[in-house]
Enzyme design. Structure first.
Site, short mmCIF file in Angstrom:
data_model
loop_
_atom_site.label_atom_id
_atom_site.label_comp_id
_atom_site.label_asym_id
_atom_site.label_seq_id
_atom_site.Cartn_x
_atom_site.Cartn_y
_atom_site.Cartn_z
N ASP A 1 -11.06 -70.21 -65.99
CA ASP A 1 -12.19 -70.20 -66.92
C ASP A 1 -12.57 -71.62 -67.34
O ASP A 1 -11.72 -72.51 -67.40
CB ASP A 1 -11.81 -69.38 -68.16
CG ASP A 1 -13.02 -68.74 -68.83
OD1 ASP A 1 -14.15 -69.01 -68.40
OD2 ASP A 1 -12.82 -67.98 -69.79
N ASN B 1 -19.51 -60.63 -63.05
CA ASN B 1 -20.15 -61.93 -62.84
C ASN B 1 -21.47 -61.85 -62.08
O ASN B 1 -22.22 -62.83 -62.03
CB ASN B 1 -19.21 -62.89 -62.12
CG ASN B 1 -18.07 -63.39 -62.98
OD1 ASN B 1 -17.01 -63.75 -62.48
ND2 ASN B 1 -18.26 -63.43 -64.29
#
Length: 253
Positions: free
Chosen positions: A27, A75
């Site tokens: 991340d 995503n």
């Protein structure tokens, strides 16, 4: 403070308190780029630039499985520009990984559905898995177009079709990740304190480590890699029991 490999026929590392399966939620790529005045896509490029050195470092120290969460089923809601860039980036990286896998005798697994992936990327995922299936020095896993809840639902439906009752061991055979070791240590970067639908079954007794550094910082820092192992070594893993348990996940027969 700062803060993907099942070795076939392997024994538990002789080095005390080494996790056998380390998983990373990668991340903070875009935040890393923005802090440096770079376009967000530059963060993705930086974040994928040093996987092979990281893999080699952990394997050398006794880790047998390393997993990277690089693209979730959620995503796809990102901009078309970003998704297209990532699909091309993954293709380039996996092409490079194929050479690395053969050189280092590593088995690669790409978990997640191939649905919606560009055909050439989906085909490359299949090629990488097939070409490295018999390699024995460790397993590297990329969770690509992966969702933990979807994996479990698919496994439940497969078990229903099979028509026989399941227990924990037999249910795992229906999971895409069923052949992988339980996750001993999960590391998430960028000061995010969530597991985000990541390998939910395999995380059942994982030690969790959340670090402030963004992924492009961790992926290039041997100091940070050592920190993850040092932190794991401090944990007292009891697995629900009253006495300290073995540090490593149970290996499959």
């Amino acid at each position: 403070m700062f803060n993907f490999l099942k070795k076939k026929n392997a024994t538990v590392s002789a080095v005390p308190n080494i996790p056998q399966h380390v998983a990373f939620i990668c991340d903070g790529n875009r935040r890393w780029a923005e802090q440096r005045g770079l376009p967000p896509l530059a963060g993705h490029q930086a974040g994928i630039s040093n996987f092979e050195n990281l893999i080699d470092w952990y394997i050398k120290r006794g880790v047998s499985t390393i997993t990277f969460f690089v693209f979730s089923t959620e995503n796809w809601t990102r901009s078309k520009e970003e998704v297209d860039f990532l699909m091309k980036l993954f293709y380039t990286e996996l092409k490079k990984n194929l050479k690395h896998a053969i050189k280092k005798n590593l088995r690669y697994r790409i978990v997640g559905t191939r649905e919606h992936l560009p055909k050439r990327l989906a085909d490359l995922c299949d090629e990488l898995e097939t070409a490295t299936a018999e390699n024995t020095n460790g397993t590297v896993v990329f969770a690509l177009n992966y969702g933990g809840q979807d994996e479990i639902i698919d496994a439940v439906n497969a078990a229903i079709v099979a028509g026989a009752p399941v227990d924990k061991q037999t249910f795992e055979t229906f999971l895409d990740t069923g052949d992988l070791l339980p996750i001993d240590l999960m590391v998430r970067t960028s000061n995010e304190y969530r597991i985000s639908n990541f390998l939910l079954w395999k995380l059942a007794y994982s030690e969790l480590l959340f670090v402030p550094e963004h992924w492009p910082e961790l992926v290039k820092s041997e100091k940070l890699w050592q920190y993850t192992l040092d932190e794991f070594a401090k944990r007292n893993r009891r697995f629900g029991g009253g006495k300290k348990a073995n540090y490593a996940g149970k290996k499959k027969k």
